[in-house]
Design a protein around this motif. Structure first.
Motif, PDB file in Angstrom:
ATOM      1  N   LYS A 106      44.252  44.293  37.335  1.00  0.00           N
ATOM      2  CA  LYS A 106      45.290  44.692  38.274  1.00  0.00           C
ATOM      3  C   LYS A 106      45.189  43.947  39.609  1.00  0.00           C
ATOM      4  CE  LYS A 106      46.540  49.185  36.478  1.00  0.00           C
ATOM      5  NZ  LYS A 106      46.731  50.596  36.822  1.00  0.00           N
ATOM      6  N   GLU A 107      46.246  44.088  40.370  1.00  0.00           N
ATOM      7  CA  GLU A 107      46.441  43.395  41.633  1.00  0.00           C
ATOM      8  C   GLU A 107      45.222  43.442  42.545  1.00  0.00           C
ATOM      9  OE1 GLU A 107      49.267  43.714  45.607  1.00  0.00           O
ATOM     10  OE2 GLU A 107      49.715  44.956  43.865  1.00  0.00           O
ATOM     11  N   GLY A 108      44.834  42.256  43.034  1.00  0.00           N
ATOM     12  CA  GLY A 108      43.803  42.153  44.048  1.00  0.00           C
ATOM     13  C   GLY A 108      42.370  42.278  43.556  1.00  0.00           C
ATOM     14  N   ALA A 109      42.158  42.484  42.267  1.00  0.00           N
ATOM     15  CA  ALA A 109      40.791  42.615  41.752  1.00  0.00           C
ATOM     16  C   ALA A 109      40.063  41.275  41.853  1.00  0.00           C
ATOM     17  CB  ALA A 109      40.803  43.100  40.309  1.00  0.00           C
ATOM     18  N   SER A 110      38.734  41.342  42.046  1.00  0.00           N
ATOM     19  CA  SER A 110      37.905  40.139  42.109  1.00  0.00           C
ATOM     20  C   SER A 110      36.825  40.222  41.040  1.00  0.00           C
ATOM     21  CB  SER A 110      37.233  40.008  43.478  1.00  0.00           C
ATOM     22  OG  SER A 110      38.189  39.719  44.468  1.00  0.00           O
ATOM     23  N   LEU A 111      36.695  39.144  40.265  1.00  0.00           N
ATOM     24  CA  LEU A 111      35.711  39.057  39.190  1.00  0.00           C
ATOM     25  C   LEU A 111      34.690  38.004  39.583  1.00  0.00           C
ATOM     26  CD1 LEU A 111      38.272  38.942  36.227  1.00  0.00           C
ATOM     27  CD2 LEU A 111      37.382  40.941  37.443  1.00  0.00           C
ATOM     28  N   GLY A 112      33.443  38.416  39.780  1.00  0.00           N
ATOM     29  CA  GLY A 112      32.401  37.513  40.250  1.00  0.00           C
ATOM     30  C   GLY A 112      32.006  36.465  39.228  1.00  0.00           C
ATOM     31  N   ALA A 113      31.335  35.430  39.707  1.00  0.00           N
ATOM     32  CA  ALA A 113      30.897  34.325  38.860  1.00  0.00           C
ATOM     33  C   ALA A 113      30.105  34.833  37.665  1.00  0.00           C
ATOM     34  CB  ALA A 113      30.036  33.370  39.679  1.00  0.00           C
ATOM     35  N   ASN A 114      30.391  34.256  36.512  1.00  0.00           N
ATOM     36  CA  ASN A 114      29.691  34.555  35.260  1.00  0.00           C
ATOM     37  C   ASN A 114      29.819  36.001  34.806  1.00  0.00           C
ATOM     38  OD1 ASN A 114      28.498  31.949  34.544  1.00  0.00           O
ATOM     39  ND2 ASN A 114      27.383  32.207  36.460  1.00  0.00           N
ATOM     40  N   SER A 115      30.774  36.750  35.346  1.00  0.00           N
ATOM     41  CA  SER A 115      30.991  38.096  34.809  1.00  0.00           C
ATOM     42  C   SER A 115      31.692  37.972  33.458  1.00  0.00           C
ATOM     43  CB  SER A 115      31.797  38.961  35.784  1.00  0.00           C
ATOM     44  OG  SER A 115      33.054  38.396  36.058  1.00  0.00           O
ATOM     45  N   THR A 116      31.478  38.984  32.610  1.00  0.00           N
ATOM     46  CA  THR A 116      32.090  39.017  31.281  1.00  0.00           C
ATOM     47  C   THR A 116      32.973  40.245  31.200  1.00  0.00           C
ATOM     48  OG1 THR A 116      30.211  37.874  30.265  1.00  0.00           O
ATOM     49  CG2 THR A 116      31.632  39.159  28.801  1.00  0.00           C
ATOM     50  N   ILE A 117      34.208  40.040  30.772  1.00  0.00           N
ATOM     51  CA  ILE A 117      35.184  41.112  30.676  1.00  0.00           C
ATOM     52  C   ILE A 117      35.498  41.310  29.198  1.00  0.00           C
ATOM     53  CG2 ILE A 117      37.419  41.956  31.456  1.00  0.00           C
ATOM     54  CD1 ILE A 117      35.321  41.189  33.736  1.00  0.00           C
ATOM     55  N   VAL A 118      34.950  42.385  28.615  1.00  0.00           N
ATOM     56  CA  VAL A 118      35.180  42.679  27.205  1.00  0.00           C
ATOM     57  C   VAL A 118      36.608  43.205  27.057  1.00  0.00           C
ATOM     58  CG1 VAL A 118      34.419  44.081  25.244  1.00  0.00           C
ATOM     59  CG2 VAL A 118      32.727  43.085  26.798  1.00  0.00           C
ATOM     60  N   CYS A 119      37.295  42.773  26.023  1.00  0.00           N
ATOM     61  CA  CYS A 119      38.711  43.088  25.873  1.00  0.00           C
ATOM     62  C   CYS A 119      38.974  44.576  25.644  1.00  0.00           C
ATOM     63  CB  CYS A 119      39.320  42.275  24.729  1.00  0.00           C
ATOM     64  SG  CYS A 119      38.551  42.502  23.132  1.00  0.00           S
ATOM     65  N   GLY A 120      40.226  44.944  25.901  1.00  0.00           N
ATOM     66  CA  GLY A 120      40.660  46.312  25.678  1.00  0.00           C
ATOM     67  C   GLY A 120      40.514  47.225  26.874  1.00  0.00           C
ATOM     68  N   ILE A 121      40.290  46.651  28.038  1.00  0.00           N
ATOM     69  CA  ILE A 121      40.076  47.468  29.234  1.00  0.00           C
ATOM     70  C   ILE A 121      41.085  47.113  30.321  1.00  0.00           C
ATOM     71  CG2 ILE A 121      37.608  47.733  28.758  1.00  0.00           C
ATOM     72  CD1 ILE A 121      37.139  45.731  31.070  1.00  0.00           C
ATOM     73  N   THR A 122      41.117  47.981  31.335  1.00  0.00           N
ATOM     74  CA  THR A 122      41.897  47.732  32.536  1.00  0.00           C
ATOM     75  C   THR A 122      40.943  47.737  33.717  1.00  0.00           C
ATOM     76  OG1 THR A 122      43.880  48.766  31.635  1.00  0.00           O
ATOM     77  CG2 THR A 122      43.726  48.633  34.033  1.00  0.00           C
ATOM     78  N   ILE A 123      41.028  46.695  34.531  1.00  0.00           N
ATOM     79  CA  ILE A 123      40.267  46.632  35.774  1.00  0.00           C
ATOM     80  C   ILE A 123      41.236  47.009  36.885  1.00  0.00           C
ATOM     81  CG2 ILE A 123      39.020  45.140  37.379  1.00  0.00           C
ATOM     82  CD1 ILE A 123      37.973  43.641  34.933  1.00  0.00           C
ATOM     83  N   GLY A 124      40.888  48.046  37.635  1.00  0.00           N
ATOM     84  CA  GLY A 124      41.785  48.627  38.627  1.00  0.00           C
ATOM     85  C   GLY A 124      42.081  47.738  39.812  1.00  0.00           C
ATOM     86  N   LYS A 125      43.093  48.150  40.532  1.00  0.00           N
ATOM     87  CA  LYS A 125      43.567  47.464  41.725  1.00  0.00           C
ATOM     88  C   LYS A 125      42.436  47.317  42.745  1.00  0.00           C
ATOM     89  CE  LYS A 125      46.973  48.075  45.388  1.00  0.00           C
ATOM     90  NZ  LYS A 125      48.071  48.913  45.879  1.00  0.00           N
ATOM     91  N   ASN A 126      42.256  46.103  43.251  1.00  0.00           N
ATOM     92  CA  ASN A 126      41.269  45.769  44.288  1.00  0.00           C
ATOM     93  C   ASN A 126      39.830  46.093  43.910  1.00  0.00           C
ATOM     94  OD1 ASN A 126      43.080  44.677  46.287  1.00  0.00           O
ATOM     95  ND2 ASN A 126      43.838  46.758  46.526  1.00  0.00           N
ATOM     96  N   ALA A 127      39.546  46.257  42.620  1.00  0.00           N
ATOM     97  CA  ALA A 127      38.163  46.459  42.181  1.00  0.00           C
ATOM     98  C   ALA A 127      37.371  45.171  42.408  1.00  0.00           C
ATOM     99  CB  ALA A 127      38.125  46.851  40.713  1.00  0.00           C
TER     100      ALA A 127
END
Length: 186
Positions: A106-127
């Motif tokens: 979602k809008e404004g979220a930041s994913l740090g270097a080398n993070s892994t995002i397993v499918c099927g999820i929602t990452i919230g706004k500005n997380a």
């Protein structure tokens, strides 16, 4: 053409790219993907077929955004972020795109270097997802997630400052409250 693409990058047919977007060296934008305005696509980035990317998104070097992933406006993907789109892949038994599991950042979220995002999820706004974290479940708005697997370690302001127990940002003075396990600005 109202966007810029380095000569070493490939843009397939049927791609939409917004005004002011910059695509750097050795990147590949695949068919039917949609990239918004004023995005920055770093070196060696692959945007797979049918991916939706909002405005103002920054994707750093060495990221593959696979089919089934949607990045809303102003998302930041640090270097070498990993996305998946299949929970139980088998080379011998390919599923095809109709079986890919969707992921929403979602809008404004930041994913740090080398993070892994397993499918099927929602990452919230500005997380905020810390570098190296492995996210395996939904993330609330404004949550700070760290570790393997990622666990919530606090709350983060829209401006990126970690909040203390007062839920008032020491940097920009935004005020928040917790409502139904999510942080909301008041």
């Amino acid at each position: 053409m109202n966007y810029s693409v380095h000569e070493s990058s490939y843009i397939d047919n049927e791609v939409t790219i917004g005004e002011g977007t910059k695509i750097w060296h050795f990147s590949h934008i695949q068919s039917y993907s949609n990239i918004g305005e004023k995005c920055v696509i770093g070196q060696n980035v692959n945007i797979a077929c049918n991916v939706q990317i909002g405005n103002g998104v920054k994707i750093q070097n060495n990221v593959s955004v696979y089919e089934g992933v949607t990045l809303e406006d102003n998302v930041f993907c640090g270097p070498s972020v990993v996305f998946t789109n299949d929970l139980n892949p088998r080379s011998k038994y390919p599923k095809g795109s109709s079986k890919y599991v969707k992921t929403l950042v979602k809008e404004g979220a930041s994913l740090g270097a080398n993070s892994t995002i397993v499918c099927g999820i929602t990452i919230g706004k500005n997380a905020m997802i810390a570098a190296g974290a492995v996210v395996t479940k939904d993330v609330p708005n404004y949550a700070l997630m760290v570790g393997l697997p990622a666990k919530q370690k606090g709350w983060i302001c829209e401006c990126g400052t970690q909040l203390d127990s007062s839920l008032v940002c020491t940097n920009c003075n935004r005020k928040y409250s917790i409502k139904e396990k999510d942080l909301v600005e008041i």
